[in-house]
Design a protein around this motif. Structure first.
Motif, PDB file in Angstrom:
ATOM      1  N   GLY A  27       0.814  -1.206   0.000  1.00  0.00           N
ATOM      2  CA  GLY A  27       0.000   0.000   0.000  1.00  0.00           C
ATOM      3  C   GLY A  27       0.848   1.256   0.000  1.00  0.00           C
ATOM      4  N   SER A  28       1.936   1.252   0.762  1.00  0.00           N
ATOM      5  CA  SER A  28       2.828   2.417   0.807  1.00  0.00           C
ATOM      6  C   SER A  28       3.489   2.653  -0.549  1.00  0.00           C
ATOM      7  CB  SER A  28       3.891   2.218   1.889  1.00  0.00           C
ATOM      8  OG  SER A  28       3.292   2.032   3.158  1.00  0.00           O
ATOM      9  N   VAL A  29       3.906   1.564  -1.199  1.00  0.00           N
ATOM     10  CA  VAL A  29       4.523   1.688  -2.520  1.00  0.00           C
ATOM     11  C   VAL A  29       3.526   2.241  -3.538  1.00  0.00           C
ATOM     12  CG1 VAL A  29       5.532   0.394  -4.438  1.00  0.00           C
ATOM     13  CG2 VAL A  29       6.233  -0.104  -2.090  1.00  0.00           C
ATOM     14  N   LEU A  30       2.267   1.774  -3.476  1.00  0.00           N
ATOM     15  CA  LEU A  30       1.244   2.279  -4.388  1.00  0.00           C
ATOM     16  C   LEU A  30       0.984   3.771  -4.164  1.00  0.00           C
ATOM     17  CD1 LEU A  30      -1.406  -0.610  -4.509  1.00  0.00           C
ATOM     18  CD2 LEU A  30       0.185   0.104  -6.312  1.00  0.00           C
ATOM     19  N   LEU A  31       0.997   4.200  -2.911  1.00  0.00           N
ATOM     20  CA  LEU A  31       0.843   5.632  -2.635  1.00  0.00           C
ATOM     21  C   LEU A  31       1.977   6.427  -3.251  1.00  0.00           C
ATOM     22  CD1 LEU A  31      -0.338   5.677   1.103  1.00  0.00           C
ATOM     23  CD2 LEU A  31      -1.626   6.496  -0.864  1.00  0.00           C
ATOM     24  N   LEU A  32       3.181   5.910  -3.132  1.00  0.00           N
ATOM     25  CA  LEU A  32       4.335   6.589  -3.726  1.00  0.00           C
ATOM     26  C   LEU A  32       4.225   6.632  -5.247  1.00  0.00           C
ATOM     27  CD1 LEU A  32       7.138   7.883  -3.349  1.00  0.00           C
ATOM     28  CD2 LEU A  32       8.106   5.573  -3.399  1.00  0.00           C
ATOM     29  N   VAL A  33       3.840   5.536  -5.862  1.00  0.00           N
ATOM     30  CA  VAL A  33       3.732   5.476  -7.316  1.00  0.00           C
ATOM     31  C   VAL A  33       2.593   6.363  -7.821  1.00  0.00           C
ATOM     32  CG1 VAL A  33       3.188   3.939  -9.256  1.00  0.00           C
ATOM     33  CG2 VAL A  33       4.755   3.187  -7.466  1.00  0.00           C
ATOM     34  N   SER A  34       1.501   6.444  -7.051  1.00  0.00           N
ATOM     35  CA  SER A  34       0.346   7.235  -7.493  1.00  0.00           C
ATOM     36  C   SER A  34       0.691   8.704  -7.671  1.00  0.00           C
ATOM     37  CB  SER A  34      -0.798   7.092  -6.493  1.00  0.00           C
ATOM     38  OG  SER A  34      -0.494   7.749  -5.272  1.00  0.00           O
ATOM     39  N   ALA A  99      -4.937   7.887   8.311  1.00  0.00           N
ATOM     40  CA  ALA A  99      -4.676   9.229   7.785  1.00  0.00           C
ATOM     41  C   ALA A  99      -4.615   9.227   6.262  1.00  0.00           C
ATOM     42  CB  ALA A  99      -3.374   9.758   8.371  1.00  0.00           C
ATOM     43  N   SER A 100      -3.969   8.209   5.682  1.00  0.00           N
ATOM     44  CA  SER A 100      -3.851   8.142   4.225  1.00  0.00           C
ATOM     45  C   SER A 100      -5.217   8.013   3.562  1.00  0.00           C
ATOM     46  CB  SER A 100      -2.960   6.957   3.829  1.00  0.00           C
ATOM     47  OG  SER A 100      -1.671   7.080   4.374  1.00  0.00           O
ATOM     48  N   LEU A 101      -6.071   7.189   4.137  1.00  0.00           N
ATOM     49  CA  LEU A 101      -7.406   7.017   3.555  1.00  0.00           C
ATOM     50  C   LEU A 101      -8.188   8.325   3.616  1.00  0.00           C
ATOM     51  CD1 LEU A 101      -9.327   4.984   2.262  1.00  0.00           C
ATOM     52  CD2 LEU A 101     -10.180   4.439   4.553  1.00  0.00           C
ATOM     53  N   LEU A 102      -8.080   9.061   4.724  1.00  0.00           N
ATOM     54  CA  LEU A 102      -8.781  10.341   4.844  1.00  0.00           C
ATOM     55  C   LEU A 102      -8.275  11.341   3.807  1.00  0.00           C
ATOM     56  CD1 LEU A 102      -8.966  10.796   8.729  1.00  0.00           C
ATOM     57  CD2 LEU A 102     -10.843  10.258   7.174  1.00  0.00           C
ATOM     58  N   VAL A 103      -6.957  11.417   3.633  1.00  0.00           N
ATOM     59  CA  VAL A 103      -6.383  12.358   2.670  1.00  0.00           C
ATOM     60  C   VAL A 103      -6.826  12.025   1.253  1.00  0.00           C
ATOM     61  CG1 VAL A 103      -4.227  13.182   1.642  1.00  0.00           C
ATOM     62  CG2 VAL A 103      -4.398  12.904   4.117  1.00  0.00           C
ATOM     63  N   ILE A 104      -6.734  10.766   0.883  1.00  0.00           N
ATOM     64  CA  ILE A 104      -7.071  10.376  -0.488  1.00  0.00           C
ATOM     65  C   ILE A 104      -8.565  10.567  -0.753  1.00  0.00           C
ATOM     66  CG2 ILE A 104      -7.006   8.523  -2.175  1.00  0.00           C
ATOM     67  CD1 ILE A 104      -4.265   9.719  -1.270  1.00  0.00           C
ATOM     68  N   LEU A 105      -9.412  10.174   0.191  1.00  0.00           N
ATOM     69  CA  LEU A 105     -10.849  10.366   0.017  1.00  0.00           C
ATOM     70  C   LEU A 105     -11.195  11.840  -0.114  1.00  0.00           C
ATOM     71  CD1 LEU A 105     -12.385   7.746   2.492  1.00  0.00           C
ATOM     72  CD2 LEU A 105     -12.368   7.669  -0.013  1.00  0.00           C
ATOM     73  N   PHE A 106     -10.539  12.682   0.682  1.00  0.00           N
ATOM     74  CA  PHE A 106     -10.791  14.121   0.571  1.00  0.00           C
ATOM     75  C   PHE A 106     -10.353  14.647  -0.790  1.00  0.00           C
ATOM     76  CE2 PHE A 106      -9.537  18.571   1.055  1.00  0.00           C
ATOM     77  CZ  PHE A 106     -10.691  19.112   1.616  1.00  0.00           C
ATOM     78  N   GLY A 107      -9.200  14.174  -1.284  1.00  0.00           N
ATOM     79  CA  GLY A 107      -8.730  14.603  -2.601  1.00  0.00           C
ATOM     80  C   GLY A 107      -9.660  14.167  -3.720  1.00  0.00           C
ATOM     81  N   LEU A 108     -10.133  12.936  -3.661  1.00  0.00           N
ATOM     82  CA  LEU A 108     -11.053  12.443  -4.695  1.00  0.00           C
ATOM     83  C   LEU A 108     -12.387  13.183  -4.637  1.00  0.00           C
ATOM     84  CD1 LEU A 108     -10.406   8.582  -4.572  1.00  0.00           C
ATOM     85  CD2 LEU A 108      -9.300  10.333  -5.974  1.00  0.00           C
ATOM     86  N   ALA A 128      -4.027   5.582  -5.762  1.00  0.00           N
ATOM     87  CA  ALA A 128      -3.789   6.098  -4.412  1.00  0.00           C
ATOM     88  C   ALA A 128      -4.824   5.557  -3.433  1.00  0.00           C
ATOM     89  CB  ALA A 128      -3.820   7.622  -4.425  1.00  0.00           C
ATOM     90  N   LEU A 129      -6.089   5.469  -3.868  1.00  0.00           N
ATOM     91  CA  LEU A 129      -7.131   4.945  -2.997  1.00  0.00           C
ATOM     92  C   LEU A 129      -6.866   3.479  -2.664  1.00  0.00           C
ATOM     93  CD1 LEU A 129      -9.835   5.305  -1.556  1.00  0.00           C
ATOM     94  CD2 LEU A 129     -10.975   4.700  -3.702  1.00  0.00           C
ATOM     95  N   LEU A 130      -6.472   2.687  -3.669  1.00  0.00           N
ATOM     96  CA  LEU A 130      -6.146   1.284  -3.418  1.00  0.00           C
ATOM     97  C   LEU A 130      -4.977   1.162  -2.449  1.00  0.00           C
ATOM     98  CD1 LEU A 130      -6.465  -1.735  -3.994  1.00  0.00           C
ATOM     99  CD2 LEU A 130      -4.991  -1.423  -6.010  1.00  0.00           C
ATOM    100  N   GLY A 131      -3.963   2.002  -2.634  1.00  0.00           N
ATOM    101  CA  GLY A 131      -2.816   1.968  -1.728  1.00  0.00           C
ATOM    102  C   GLY A 131      -3.193   2.323  -0.305  1.00  0.00           C
ATOM    103  N   ALA A 132      -4.050   3.319  -0.143  1.00  0.00           N
ATOM    104  CA  ALA A 132      -4.476   3.709   1.210  1.00  0.00           C
ATOM    105  C   ALA A 132      -5.259   2.590   1.880  1.00  0.00           C
ATOM    106  CB  ALA A 132      -5.313   4.984   1.136  1.00  0.00           C
ATOM    107  N   ILE A 133      -6.119   1.899   1.112  1.00  0.00           N
ATOM    108  CA  ILE A 133      -6.899   0.800   1.688  1.00  0.00           C
ATOM    109  C   ILE A 133      -5.984  -0.354   2.099  1.00  0.00           C
ATOM    110  CG2 ILE A 133      -8.624  -0.966   1.145  1.00  0.00           C
ATOM    111  CD1 ILE A 133     -10.001   1.090  -0.643  1.00  0.00           C
ATOM    112  N   LEU A 134      -5.016  -0.689   1.239  1.00  0.00           N
ATOM    113  CA  LEU A 134      -4.078  -1.764   1.590  1.00  0.00           C
ATOM    114  C   LEU A 134      -3.258  -1.401   2.825  1.00  0.00           C
ATOM    115  CD1 LEU A 134      -2.752  -2.869  -1.938  1.00  0.00           C
ATOM    116  CD2 LEU A 134      -4.399  -4.057  -0.470  1.00  0.00           C
TER     117      LEU A 134
END
Length: 570
Positions: A27-34, A99-108, A128-134
Motif C-alpha cells: 500500500g505504501s509503494v502504491l501511494l508513492l507510485v500514485s 490518515a492516508s485514507l482520509l487524505v485520499i478520500l478528501f482529494g477524490l 492512491a485509494l487502493l494503496g491507502a486501503i491496503l
C-alpha cells in the motif's frame, strides 16, 4: 453509555500477522507510485494534478505518506529492523493507514466536486485509494514488538543535531508552503496530511525520541527554531498578506505566553486577559504622533513600551488584589467582568462621559509607523536581494520581543517562584500549609502576565495603525485561553503551536464564510476528546490526564533521572 471503537482481536491479528506487513508495504509503494500518475483531466483543479511524473499538491501528499509508510514497514521488518526495537512501527502504520485514507478520500471528493463527477478522476487517484486501503488493512494486522526505552538510548550526537536541523528546515518549508496556498481544498488537504503524518510518527514514538534528544541538545534546538523564524520572511517574496498573518500570530503568541503564566503555571482561570493587551496598545496610541492622540508627551518608543507594560501590570495588581481571594468559577466571572469593564471604559473615555483619553468608540486611528534609530518600519527594505515589506519589519521586532518573553517564562518556570505556582495549581491548600505565600505568588503571576501582554500591546498599536475598543472583546480572551489549552498548558512550544493554529486557521478558512467558526469549534472539541493534555504537553500535565498509564509514569520517572544525571554531569 461509552462508545468503544471496535478493534481486531489479538487472536485474529496473530493468525493473519504474516499478511499484514506485505499489505502495508504494498500500500505504501502504491501511494508513492500514485504521485507520479495523473489524477484528473482538468489542469485547473488542485494546482494541476493532471500531469504525470510532475507531482503537485495531492500527488505530493500521497508520495509523502507513501515514503513514511515504507520507512515504517522497513523498520518493522527489513533493513531498518534495528530501529524497530526502539520505534513502534506497528502503531505508526495503523495511524498512517487511517490518515492516508482520509487524505485520499478528501482529494477524490475535491476532484469530483469541482470537475462534476467521479468520472473525471484519472487512474492516479484510484491507485492512491487502493494503496491507502491496503495500508489501512495491512497496518491493522502488523503485530507489535517489545521496545527499548528511549531514556536509555545513546545515539551519535552529530546525528541527533542533524535530525533537529532537518526537522526545523521542514517546518520552515511547511510554513512557507501552507501560507502560499490560495486554493482552500489544497490547504485543508495539507492540514489533514500533515496532521495524519504527525499522528503516525507520534504513535510510532518519533516525538518521544525527539523530546529526549531535544533535552540533550536544548541550545541547538532553540538556535535552530529562532533561525527558522528569522528566515521565514525571506521565503515570502515580499508578500505583505502572509507576513500580516505572521505578525498577528507573534502578537497573539506573545500574549498567550503571558496568559500561560496565569493559567498554565498558577492554575488561575482568567477570562479577561485581552484587557492587558489593550491597555498596552492604548498607552502606545495615546503617546504616539497620531493626529488624534490625546497625550502631548511623546517619549521614545522604548520608554512607551515600559510605560505600557507597567500600566498593564498595575491593572493586573488592581484587579488581582481584591479578587484573588476567590477561586474557580468565581475568579473566572470576576476576570470576565474586568475584561468587559475595560472595553466599556475605553468607550466612555471620550471627553463627554469621562476624561478625553481614548476618543470613545472612534478609537485612535492614524497611528504612524515606528521609526527606531532612523529605520522606518513603514517602508520596504532590500536585504541580500530580498524585499522585506512593512509587516516583515514588525515581524523581526516581534521576534525579539517573543524571545525575551520566552526567556522570562522559562526562567520563572525553573525558579522557586515557578515551583510555587505549580504547587498552587496542584493543591492550593497543601501549598499554603507548606509555607507557600499563595496570595503573593498569585498576585505576582497576574502582574507578570499582564506586564508581558502590555509589551506586546504597544507594538500591536503601531502595527495595526489604530486602536479601538472593538479589538478587545471577550472572544479574543477566549481565543487566547484556547491557545494555551490546545497547545499545552505550562509549555512554551505548546503555546506557540496553539497560537499559530488559532490565528492561521480562521484566516485560511475564510472560504467557509460563517461556518468557519463552527468547524473550528468542532475541531477543538475533537482535540479535547482525543488529546486533552494539549498538542505539546508537559510530562506532568500528561500524567494528570492519564493517571492509570503505568508505562507513562515509568517513562517520566526515567526521564527525570536522566535529566538529573545530565545536570550533574554539567
Amino acid at each position: 453509555m461509552n462508545f468503544v471503537i471496535p478493534t481486531i482481536p489479538d487472536a485474529t491479528r496473530a493468525q493473519h500477522a504474516s499478511k499484514g506487513w506485505p499489505l502495508a508495504l504494498a500500500g505504501s509503494v502504491l501511494l508513492l507510485v500514485s504521485g507520479l500518475l495523473s489524477w484528473s483531466y482538468d489542469p485547473s483543479i488542485l494546482g494541476d494534478i493532471s500531469i504525470a511524473f510532475w507531482p503537485a499538491t495531492f500527488q505530493l501528499f500521497a508520495m509523502i505518506l507513501g515514503v513514511i509508510g515504507i520507512v515504517l514497514a522497513l523498520m518493522h521488518q527489513g533493513p531498518l529492523s534495528k530501529l524497530g526495537n526502539w520505534f513502534d512501527a506497528a502503531l505508526g502504520l495503523r495511524a498512517l493507514g487511517t490518515a492516508s485514507l482520509l487524505v485520499i478520500l478528501f482529494g477524490l471528493f475535491a476532484i469530483s466536486y469541482q470537475a462534476g463527477g467521479l468520472i473525471n478522476i484519472n487512474p492516479g487517484g484510484w491507485v492512491a485509494l487502493l494503496g491507502a486501503i491496503l495500508l489501512l488493512v495491512g497496518g491493522r494486522f502488523v503485530p507489535q514488538r517489545t521496545l527499548h526505552s528511549f531514556a536509555k538510548a545513546k545515539a551519535n550526537s552529530t546525528l541527533e543535531i542533524v535530525v533537529i536541523v532537518v526537522l526545523m528546515a521542514l517546518v520552515l518549508f511547511g510554513l512557507a508552503y501552507v501560507l502560499g496556498q490560495d486554493d482552500p481544498w489544497v490547504f485543508v488537504g495539507f492540514l489533514i496530511m500533515a496532521g495524519g503524518a504527525a499522528m503516525a510518527l507520534a504513535r510510532a514514538g518519533f516525538f518521544t525520541w525527539l523530546s529526549h534528544i531535544s533535552q540533550r541538545h536544548r541550545h541547538v534546538l532553540t538556535l535552530a527554531a529562532f533561525a527558522v523564524a528569522f528566515l521565514f520572511p525571506f521565503t515570502q517574496d515580499g508578500s505583505d498578506a502572509n507576513m500580516s498573518i505572521a505578525t498577528q500570530v507573534l502578537i497573539f503568541a506573545a500574549t498567550a505566553i503571558g496568559l500561560n503564566i496565569v493559567v498554565g503555571l498558577a492554575g488561575l482561570l482568567d477570562l479577561g486577559y485581552i484587557a492587558f493587551l489593550g491597555s498596552g496598545a492604548y498607552v502606545a496610541a495615546m503617546m504616539s504622533n497620531a493626529a488624534s492622540a490625546t497625550i502631548g508627551w511623546k517619549p521614545p518608543f522604548v520608554v512607551v513600551m515600559l510605560i505600557g507594560a507597567c500600566v498593564a501590570a498595575t491593572l493586573g495588581l488592581i484587579i488581582g488584589s481584591p479578587t484573588l481571594r476567590v477561586s474557580g468559577d468565581y475568579l473566572a466571572i470576576v476576570t470576565l467582568a474586568f475584561g468587559e469593564i475595560f472595553r466599556l471604559s475605553m468607550f466612555n473615555l471620550d471627553g463627554n462621559n469621562g476624561p478625553d483619553l481614548t476618543n470613545g468608540p472612534n478609537g485612535i486611528p492614524g497611528i504612524p509607523d515606528l521609526n527606531l534609530f532612523g529605520f522606518d518600519f513603514g517602508k520596504p527594505h532590500e536585504i541580500a536581494g530580498f524585499t522585506l515589506g512593512r509587516f516583515s519589519n514588525y515581524y523581526f521586532v516581534l521576534l525579539l520581543l517573543i524571545g525575551f518573553i520566552i526567556l522570562v517564562f522559562t526562567r520563572l518556570n525553573n525558579s522557586r517562584i515557578g515551583r510555587g505556582w505549580v504547587a498552587i495549581r496542584e493543591d492550593e491548600r497543601a501549598a499554603e500549609a507548606m509555607g507557600v505565600n499563595t496570595f503573593a505568588l498569585k498576585l505576582l503571576g497576574f502582574a507578570v502576565g499582564a506586564f508581558l501582554a502590555g509589551l506586546a500591546g504597544t507594538i500591536k498599536a503601531h502595527q495595526d495603525t489604530a486602536s479601538s475598543p472593538d479589538q478587545y472583546i471577550f472572544l479574543e480572551s477566549a481565543f487566547l485561553l484556547s491557545a494555551v489549552v490546545l497547545g499545552g498548558m505550562g509549555t512554551v512550544a505548546g503555546v506557540l503551536v496553539g497560537a499559530t493554529i488559532l490565528k492561521l486557521l480562521p484566516e485560511k478558512l475564510r472560504f467557509f464564510s460563517e461556518y468557519r467558526l463552527l468547524l473550528f469549534g468542532l475541531l477543538l472539541v475533537v482535540m479535547m476528546r482525543v488529546r486533552p493534555e494539549g498538542l505539546i504537553a508537559s510530562k506532568r500535565r500528561q500524567l494528570e490526564f492519564h493517571e492509570d498509564d503505568e508505562a507513562l509514569a515509568s517513562e517520566i520517572q526515567q526521564d527525570h533521572l536522566v535529566e538529573k544525571a545530565a545536570e550533574a554531569a554539567r
